[in-house]
Design a protein around this motif. Structure first.
Motif, PDB file in Angstrom:
ATOM      1  N   ARG A   1      -2.238   0.565  -4.631  1.00  0.00           N
ATOM      2  CA  ARG A   1      -1.801  -0.797  -4.344  1.00  0.00           C
ATOM      3  C   ARG A   1      -0.914  -1.286  -5.489  1.00  0.00           C
ATOM      4  O   ARG A   1      -1.274  -1.177  -6.663  1.00  0.00           O
ATOM      5  CB  ARG A   1      -3.010  -1.731  -4.202  1.00  0.00           C
ATOM      6  CG  ARG A   1      -4.020  -1.306  -3.162  1.00  0.00           C
ATOM      7  CD  ARG A   1      -3.459  -1.312  -1.758  1.00  0.00           C
ATOM      8  NE  ARG A   1      -3.152  -2.635  -1.276  1.00  0.00           N
ATOM      9  CZ  ARG A   1      -3.972  -3.357  -0.492  1.00  0.00           C
ATOM     10  NH1 ARG A   1      -5.146  -2.856  -0.124  1.00  0.00           N
ATOM     11  NH2 ARG A   1      -3.636  -4.546  -0.072  1.00  0.00           N
TER      12      ARG A   1
ATOM     13  N   THR B   1      -4.977   5.849  -1.622  1.00  0.00           N
ATOM     14  CA  THR B   1      -3.976   4.808  -1.402  1.00  0.00           C
ATOM     15  C   THR B   1      -3.868   3.931  -2.641  1.00  0.00           C
ATOM     16  O   THR B   1      -4.875   3.407  -3.134  1.00  0.00           O
ATOM     17  CB  THR B   1      -4.344   3.944  -0.183  1.00  0.00           C
ATOM     18  OG1 THR B   1      -4.366   4.779   0.979  1.00  0.00           O
ATOM     19  CG2 THR B   1      -3.320   2.840   0.020  1.00  0.00           C
TER      20      THR B   1
ATOM     21  N   HIS C   1      -6.976   0.032  -6.301  1.00  0.00           N
ATOM     22  CA  HIS C   1      -6.575   1.226  -5.576  1.00  0.00           C
ATOM     23  C   HIS C   1      -7.751   1.740  -4.749  1.00  0.00           C
ATOM     24  O   HIS C   1      -8.921   1.475  -5.054  1.00  0.00           O
ATOM     25  CB  HIS C   1      -6.135   2.322  -6.552  1.00  0.00           C
ATOM     26  CG  HIS C   1      -5.003   1.924  -7.443  1.00  0.00           C
ATOM     27  ND1 HIS C   1      -3.830   1.386  -6.970  1.00  0.00           N
ATOM     28  CD2 HIS C   1      -4.862   1.998  -8.802  1.00  0.00           C
ATOM     29  CE1 HIS C   1      -3.011   1.149  -7.978  1.00  0.00           C
ATOM     30  NE2 HIS C   1      -3.617   1.501  -9.092  1.00  0.00           N
TER      31      HIS C   1
ATOM     32  N   ARG D   1       0.848  -1.195   0.000  1.00  0.00           N
ATOM     33  CA  ARG D   1       0.000   0.000   0.000  1.00  0.00           C
ATOM     34  C   ARG D   1       0.883   1.244   0.000  1.00  0.00           C
ATOM     35  O   ARG D   1       1.871   1.320   0.731  1.00  0.00           O
ATOM     36  CB  ARG D   1      -0.893   0.010   1.236  1.00  0.00           C
ATOM     37  CG  ARG D   1      -1.849  -1.161   1.315  1.00  0.00           C
ATOM     38  CD  ARG D   1      -2.430  -1.292   2.729  1.00  0.00           C
ATOM     39  NE  ARG D   1      -3.121  -0.082   3.144  1.00  0.00           N
ATOM     40  CZ  ARG D   1      -4.413   0.145   2.944  1.00  0.00           C
ATOM     41  NH1 ARG D   1      -5.160  -0.757   2.330  1.00  0.00           N
ATOM     42  NH2 ARG D   1      -4.983   1.260   3.358  1.00  0.00           N
TER      43      ARG D   1
END
Length: 296
Positions: free
Chosen positions: A83, A81, A155, A74
Motif C-alpha cells: 500500500r 500487496t 501492507h 494497492r
C-alpha cells in the motif's frame, strides 16, 4: 559433544553477528547535502520525473488532486500487496516533519526515520542514483503541497515477508549496484540514463526479476510479467522497440504511438508526468532507449 559445544556456540554467534552486520540499515552521508538549498520550481520537475503522484495520489486522481499525496493505492506482487503511504506534508501522518536527510535516506537507501527497512515496492534501488540537489529540491516542492490527514495503511504480507530485517540481506544482494549503462556517454545520453535509470525508475517495471525479486540487469528493460497478474510489461530495448527517437519522444509527450494507438494502463499516468518535463528531457530518454543494449 561437550567439547564441540563451545565451538558451535562461537560459530553461531559469529554467524548471527555477520547477519546483523549485513542486514543493518545503511544511511546516506549527511555531508553530501551540506550547504544545499532547495528550489521549488526545480523540485516540481523532479516530482514529475520521479512519478511521485502516480503511486501516492489517489487512484485515478486528476488535476490538482494529483498533488494530494495521501497514499492508499494497492500494488499486488508475488510477495503480497503493498500500500502506498501518505507522503503529503501532514506533520502527523505524512512526511511534513521529515528533514532532508530523512527523505534522502528513504529515497536513496530505503530506510525510514525510525531506522527500519522499506520494502522495494518503493523504488529506492533506482533513486539510489539520484543527485543530492534533486532530493533537496524535491523536499522543497513537497513541503508546499496540501497536507492530507489520511493515515497510511499497512501492507498485506505473510510470513516471512513481514520481517523487515531480512530486507537488509535483499539490499546486500540487489541494491546500490550503480549505473547499468556505462562508458563514454554524451551529455544527452547521460541525462537520458539519469532519467531512465534513476528518477524515472523505468527498470523497476520493464526489467524481469529473479525468484527473490531482484532485477535481472542482464536483461535490462527486456520486459517482464505484470505484477498484477494480467499481461506483460513490454520490452523497450531496441530488440523490440523499433520506433525512431523522434517517435519515442512524441509518444512520451502525447501517448500516441506511430501505429495510431494510445498509451493505456499504468503507462498513461507516466505519460502525463513526462509531458510536464522539458522537450530536451524526453529527447534524452529516447536517445537512451535507442542506445541501450538490445534484449531478445
Amino acid at each position: 559433544m561437550r567439547r564441540a559445544l563451545p565451538a558451535l556456540v562461537i560459530v553461531f554467534a559469529a554467524g548471527l553477528a555477520l547477519f546483523w552486520w549485513i542486514t543493518a540499515p545503511g544511511t546516506v552521508p549527511p555531508d553530501k547535502f551540506a550547504g544545499l538549498t532547495g528550489d521549488r520550481t526545480r523540485g516540481e520537475q523532479v516530482f514529475w520525473a520521479a512519478g511521485c503522484a502516480s503511486c501516492h495520489a489517489a487512484e485515478n486522481a486528476s488535476g490538482d488532486d494529483k498533488l494530494k499525496l495521501g497514499g492508499g493505492q494497492r500494488f499486488p506482487s508475488d510477495f503480497g500487496t503493498f500500500r502506498a503511504p501518505n507522503i503529503s506534508p501532514d506533520p502527523r501522518v505524512g512526511i511534513g516533519g521529515w528533514s532532508v536527510i530523512e527523505l534522502a535516506n528513504a529515497m536513496m537507501r530505503g530506510v525510514s526515520p525510525e531506522g527500519a527497512h522499506y520494502y522495494p515496492a518503493f523504488p529506492y534501488t533506482s533513486y539510489a542514483n539520484a543527485a543530492p540537489q534533486d532530493v533537496v529540491d524535491l523536499k522543497t516542492f513537497l513541503d508546499t503541497l496540501p497536507p492530507v490527514a489520511t493515515p497510511s495503511e499497512a501492507h498485506e504480507l505473510s510470513f516471512p515477508f513481514t520481517i523487515r530485517r531480512l530486507l537488509g540481506g535483499w539490499k546486500f544482494l540487489f541494491a546500490n549496484k550503480g549505473w547499468v549503462m556505462e562508458g563514454d556517454l554524451t551529455p544527452e545520453l547521460m541525462r537520458g540514463r539519469y532519467l531512465v535509470e534513476a528518477l524515472g525508475h523505468c527498470g523497476e517495471c520493464h526489467t524481469p526479476r529473479n525468484a527473490l525479486g531482484g532485477a535481472r540487469r542482464d536483461a535490462w528493460l527486456g520486459g517482464a510479467p505484470n505484477p498484477g497478474g494480467q499481461g506483460t510489461i513490454p520490452n523497450i530495448t531496441p530488440a523490440r522497440l523499433t520506433w525512431s527517437a523522434q517517435d519515442i519522444a512524441y509518444y512520451l509527450e502525447t501517448g500516441f504511438t506511430p501505429e495510431f494507438d494510445t498509451a493505456g494502463g499504468h503507462m498513461a499516468p507516466v505519460i502525463e508526468n513526462l509531458a510536464k518535463l522539458p522537450a530536451e528531457d524526453r529527447a534524452a530518454i529516447a536517445a537512451y532507449l535507442k542506445a541501450v543494449p538490445p534484449v531478445e
